[in-house]
Design a protein around this motif. Structure first.
Motif, PDB file in Angstrom:
ATOM      1  N   VAL A 226       9.187 -14.264  36.317  1.00  0.00           N
ATOM      2  CA  VAL A 226      10.442 -14.019  35.600  1.00  0.00           C
ATOM      3  C   VAL A 226      11.187 -15.329  35.361  1.00  0.00           C
ATOM      4  N   ILE A 229      10.186 -17.236  32.083  1.00  0.00           N
ATOM      5  CA  ILE A 229      10.199 -16.502  30.813  1.00  0.00           C
ATOM      6  C   ILE A 229      10.483 -17.428  29.634  1.00  0.00           C
ATOM      7  N   LYS A 230      11.485 -18.313  29.781  1.00  0.00           N
ATOM      8  CA  LYS A 230      11.817 -19.220  28.672  1.00  0.00           C
ATOM      9  C   LYS A 230      10.634 -20.113  28.334  1.00  0.00           C
ATOM     10  N   ASP A 231       9.976 -20.623  29.387  1.00  0.00           N
ATOM     11  CA  ASP A 231       8.846 -21.524  29.151  1.00  0.00           C
ATOM     12  C   ASP A 231       7.678 -20.778  28.519  1.00  0.00           C
ATOM     13  N   ASN A 233       7.878 -18.355  26.484  1.00  0.00           N
ATOM     14  CA  ASN A 233       8.189 -18.205  25.060  1.00  0.00           C
ATOM     15  C   ASN A 233       7.859 -19.465  24.278  1.00  0.00           C
ATOM     16  N   THR A 234       8.186 -20.636  24.848  1.00  0.00           N
ATOM     17  CA  THR A 234       7.875 -21.862  24.111  1.00  0.00           C
ATOM     18  C   THR A 234       6.363 -22.081  24.049  1.00  0.00           C
ATOM     19  N   LEU A 236       4.230 -19.883  23.593  1.00  0.00           N
ATOM     20  CA  LEU A 236       3.716 -19.046  22.509  1.00  0.00           C
ATOM     21  C   LEU A 236       3.444 -19.882  21.266  1.00  0.00           C
ATOM     22  N   ASN A 291       6.882  -6.531  20.485  1.00  0.00           N
ATOM     23  CA  ASN A 291       7.701  -7.718  20.670  1.00  0.00           C
ATOM     24  C   ASN A 291       6.971  -8.694  21.567  1.00  0.00           C
ATOM     25  N   SER A 292       6.751  -9.926  21.057  1.00  0.00           N
ATOM     26  CA  SER A 292       6.068 -10.919  21.881  1.00  0.00           C
ATOM     27  C   SER A 292       7.035 -11.754  22.691  1.00  0.00           C
ATOM     28  N   ASN A 293       8.340 -11.531  22.511  1.00  0.00           N
ATOM     29  CA  ASN A 293       9.325 -12.282  23.290  1.00  0.00           C
ATOM     30  C   ASN A 293       9.222 -11.848  24.744  1.00  0.00           C
ATOM     31  N   ARG A 295      11.085 -12.067  27.151  1.00  0.00           N
ATOM     32  CA  ARG A 295      12.275 -11.444  27.738  1.00  0.00           C
ATOM     33  C   ARG A 295      12.139  -9.919  27.746  1.00  0.00           C
TER      34      ARG A 295
ATOM     35  N   VAL B 115       3.078 -16.300  15.366  1.00  0.00           N
ATOM     36  CA  VAL B 115       2.875 -15.398  16.487  1.00  0.00           C
ATOM     37  C   VAL B 115       3.282 -14.001  16.074  1.00  0.00           C
ATOM     38  N   GLU B 116       2.342 -13.070  16.225  1.00  0.00           N
ATOM     39  CA  GLU B 116       2.647 -11.698  15.865  1.00  0.00           C
ATOM     40  C   GLU B 116       3.597 -11.112  16.891  1.00  0.00           C
ATOM     41  N   GLY B 117       4.591 -10.392  16.425  1.00  0.00           N
ATOM     42  CA  GLY B 117       5.523  -9.756  17.356  1.00  0.00           C
ATOM     43  C   GLY B 117       6.722 -10.642  17.673  1.00  0.00           C
ATOM     44  N   LEU B 118       6.723 -11.879  17.135  1.00  0.00           N
ATOM     45  CA  LEU B 118       7.863 -12.751  17.369  1.00  0.00           C
ATOM     46  C   LEU B 118       8.730 -12.736  16.110  1.00  0.00           C
ATOM     47  N   ASP B 122      14.039 -14.851  17.046  1.00  0.00           N
ATOM     48  CA  ASP B 122      13.572 -15.303  18.368  1.00  0.00           C
ATOM     49  C   ASP B 122      12.879 -16.654  18.278  1.00  0.00           C
ATOM     50  N   ILE B 126      14.135 -20.165  20.180  1.00  0.00           N
ATOM     51  CA  ILE B 126      13.397 -20.902  21.207  1.00  0.00           C
ATOM     52  C   ILE B 126      13.870 -22.347  21.297  1.00  0.00           C
ATOM     53  N   TYR B 129      16.557 -23.951  23.749  1.00  0.00           N
ATOM     54  CA  TYR B 129      16.080 -23.925  25.132  1.00  0.00           C
ATOM     55  C   TYR B 129      17.087 -24.465  26.147  1.00  0.00           C
ATOM     56  N   TRP B 134      19.154 -18.789  31.950  1.00  0.00           N
ATOM     57  CA  TRP B 134      17.857 -18.941  32.627  1.00  0.00           C
ATOM     58  C   TRP B 134      16.753 -18.089  32.017  1.00  0.00           C
ATOM     59  N   VAL B 135      17.154 -17.020  31.337  1.00  0.00           N
ATOM     60  CA  VAL B 135      16.118 -16.164  30.780  1.00  0.00           C
ATOM     61  C   VAL B 135      16.057 -16.284  29.253  1.00  0.00           C
ATOM     62  N   GLY B 136      16.901 -17.155  28.713  1.00  0.00           N
ATOM     63  CA  GLY B 136      16.818 -17.425  27.284  1.00  0.00           C
ATOM     64  C   GLY B 136      17.655 -16.545  26.389  1.00  0.00           C
TER      65      GLY B 136
END
Lengths: 348, 282
Positions: A226, A229-231, A233-234, A236, A291-293, A295, B115-118, B122, B126, B129, B134-136
């Motif tokens: 958890v 999560i931000k990393d 996403n990047t 991706l 959703n690929s995010n 989060r 990226v599919e689904g992004l 979003d 990114i 950052y 902390w969770v974006g």
């Protein structure tokens, strides 16, 4: 600023899956290969809660079975969450939709540890005790997984390219498998069967103390996941993209690898190498949430993993038949159609 | 944003490998870039344009070639003398934290994978950052930055679209929007127009020019299309294939006057006609 409709859809989906998981958990306690009527079960649960488990003999058998199932269900829940999450980590890190939790060879390394313990002892003529689901097997498995993790972490500082790291992991896994085959060849029948039974996977016969250790490892691994999560996403968008944002990708990789070892290594140690669902669960989550995010995807995968593995456990118990199917068989039969669906969807 | 920033590259050598196996792509690179300028990095393919941009953005380490003389190491001397360094407002980029780097430079790679689904939202988010929690999750400041960036590139209507459904031109613009959302002083793009058709190429270039002049950023992009660069840029950084010096920089007029363009390619029967601003066969 996602549209309100998407947010609502996500919330509904989360709620439904959470409810289904709770239902599955309750169900997995109530059903099993030995038939116990709900009323008997409930009375046993309440009486043991009331008296601290010191009821008379009539309820002892039921109490034992209920206790057994409770631990089994908790194990299945933990395993599902861990393998789903680990599968997602591997799929994102290696940008490979078919990556599974064991892609870096964790199950082979764990297997090597276990086989050295079970088969090695027999091959060298040392007598075997009842260590089939004992602490010794878990310890040997964890040792294998952690040694592999150290090796991978050491190598990943030099093999900075992810593809090379992947190939290295696969090769190490193959070496481990080759050594396991050799040990199997040299060992006695009973030890062989013990090892094979381990590879079939099981949530059962794990003592409460081991479940506690597993829970600790899984919770730690999930927490680490958890936190990245931000990393994730990047990542991706590629490792270079992450680097261009000034992110220390080596540190991120380390965190992911440690989390993966805790999750996959922990589950393998106590339940054996359970395959297929680790690949399938993230894809099921992606399919439902679109959703690929991370989060959204990470919690969705964890929740979905719990649900799927509890279903696997229920089916494997083959309710009221007195027969039990190995967990890996059920996992394969459930996971493989999902994998085929992925390949089918990605066809050009 | 009316602050003025300056990037200085001093005595940079591009190459890889060590000792006997060392391969130098380009040496003696000295260049500056200031806010409000659109700069095109021009060179033949494979000559090190990507390497230069990646080195600038700290994706590649500074190359320090070691000469294979017994036991001693010395930095290969090039046209100038002095240490290799890349400075931002006089401060070396090396040793800056990720946060500090991202406030100075945003990098747009040449071929970003969809990226599919992004969602577009979003993806652009990114790049926030260092500003998000902390969770974006994007705060209101971040949301504004994302929306403004998308408005600038003309894609605010597609904020919830899935990245995999965008056309090449649209996706390139989203990538630029992401760099804009980072709110850095400079944006560095690797071949941003290489895979675009003529109309999209034109639009993208207009956009980069707008970003540099109206938003007062440093915009540096690489291209192998010289005519295109000459028409729309303030300054040119040129990596020649033959002759000395290998690396030349200056305003568009200076570069044309200097005749350096003729050295861009080593093909003997192609010459640059400065009147028509185009290449022709002799």
């Amino acid at each position: 600023m996602k549209s309100g409709a998407t947010n609502r859809r996500h919330s509904v989906a989360f709620a439904v899956i959470a409810l289904a998981a709770v239902a599955a958990f309750v169900c997995s306690i109530f059903v099993g290969s030995v038939f116990i009527s709900p009323s008997e079960l409930l009375s046993s649960l309440f009486s043991s809660l009331a008296n601290g488990g010191k009821e008379g003999s009539a309820n002892d058998v039921v109490a034992t079975i209920v206790n057994f199932r409770l631990l089994k269900s908790v194990t299945a829940l933990l395993a599902g969450m861990a393998l789903g999450c680990c599968g997602l980590l591997m799929q994102t890190l290696f940008k490979n939709p078919l990556a599974d939790p064991y892609i870096l060879g964790i199950s082979s390394a764990s297997g090597l540890g276990v086989s050295l313990y079970i088969l090695g002892a027999s091959a060298f003529g040392v007598g075997q005790g009842t260590f089939i689901h004992g602490f010794g097997v878990a310890g040997a498995s964890l040792a294998g997984a952690f040694l592999l993790a150290l090796l991978i972490i050491y190598v990943s500082r030099r093999l900075t390219d992810n593809l090379s790291l992947l190939i290295f992991g696969i090769m190490v896994g193959s070496v481990a498998s080759a050594l396991i085959t050799m040990l199997q060849y040299l060992s006695a029948d009973s030890a062989l069967k013990a090892y094979v039974l381990w590879t079939m996977g099981s949530f059962a016969a794990i003592p409460g103390s081991s479940v506690a250790i597993l829970a600790g490892m899984v919770v730690l691994g999930l927490l680490m996941s958890v936190l990245v999560i931000k990393d994730l996403n990047t990542l991706l968008l590629g490792e270079n993209y992450a680097k261009s944002l000034g992110i220390d990708t080596m540190r991120v990789k380390m965190k992911i690898l440690v989390a993966a070892t805790l999750l996959a290594g922990g589950v393998t140690a106590f339940c054996g190498p359970i395959g297929f669902v680790g690949i399938a669960i993230p894809h099921i989550a992606r399919f439902i949430f679109r959703n690929s995010n991370h989060r959204v995807l990470l919690p969705a995968t964890i929740l979905m993993g719990a649900l799927v593995m509890l279903l696997v456990d229920i089916i494997a118990s083959v309710p009221s038949s007195g027969v039990v199917i190995p967990v890996n068989t059920v996992a394969a039969l459930m996971g493989i159609p999902v994998i085929i669906a992925i390949i089918w969807k990605h066809r050009k | 944003m009316t602050e003025v920033h300056k990037i200085e590259i001093k005595n940079l050598t591009l190459g890889f490998g060590k000792g006997r196996k060392a391969r130098i792509l380009c040496s003696g690179i000295n260049a500056t870039a200031c806010s409000g300028q659109v700069i095109a990095l021009v060179g033949a393919n494979g000559k090190g344009k990507s390497t230069l941009l990646k080195t600038l953005c700290s994706l590649l380490p500074l190359y320090r070639p070691l000469l294979p003389d017994a036991g001693r190491t010395s930095v290969a001397a090039s046209a100038g003398s002095g240490a290799t360094e890349i400075l931002f407002d006089g401060e070396p980029l090396a040793g800056l934290s990720g946060n500090e780097l991202s406030a100075r430079l945003a990098y747009v790679p040449s071929r970003l994978e969809r990226v599919e689904g992004l969602s577009v939202h979003d993806m652009v988010g990114i790049n926030r950052y260092y500003k998000t929690n902390w969770v974006g999750t994007l705060g209101s400041v971040d949301e504004d930055a994302v929306l403004n960036a998308l408005k600038l590139v003309g894609l605010d209507s597609m904020v919830d679209a899935d990245c995999s459904t965008l056309s090449d031109g649209e996706f390139q613009r989203v990538a630029i929007a992401a760099a804009l959302a980072q709110e850095s002083a400079a944006i560095v793009l690797d071949e941003p127009t290489a895979f675009l058709d003529i109309a999209n190429k034109f639009n993208a270039t207009q956009l980069l020019s707008y970003i540099a002049h109206q938003q007062n950023k440093i915009v540096l992009f690489s291209t192998h299309d010289l005519q295109h660069a000459l028409r729309c840029c303030d300054r040119i950084w040129l990596m020649a294939e033959e002759g000395e010096p290998q690396f030349v920089e200056g305003s568009t007029a200076e570069i044309i006057e200097s005749g350096a363009i003729n050295r861009l390619f080593s093909t003997p029967d192609i010459r640059f006609n400065s009147q028509l601003c185009t290449f022709e066969r002799i």
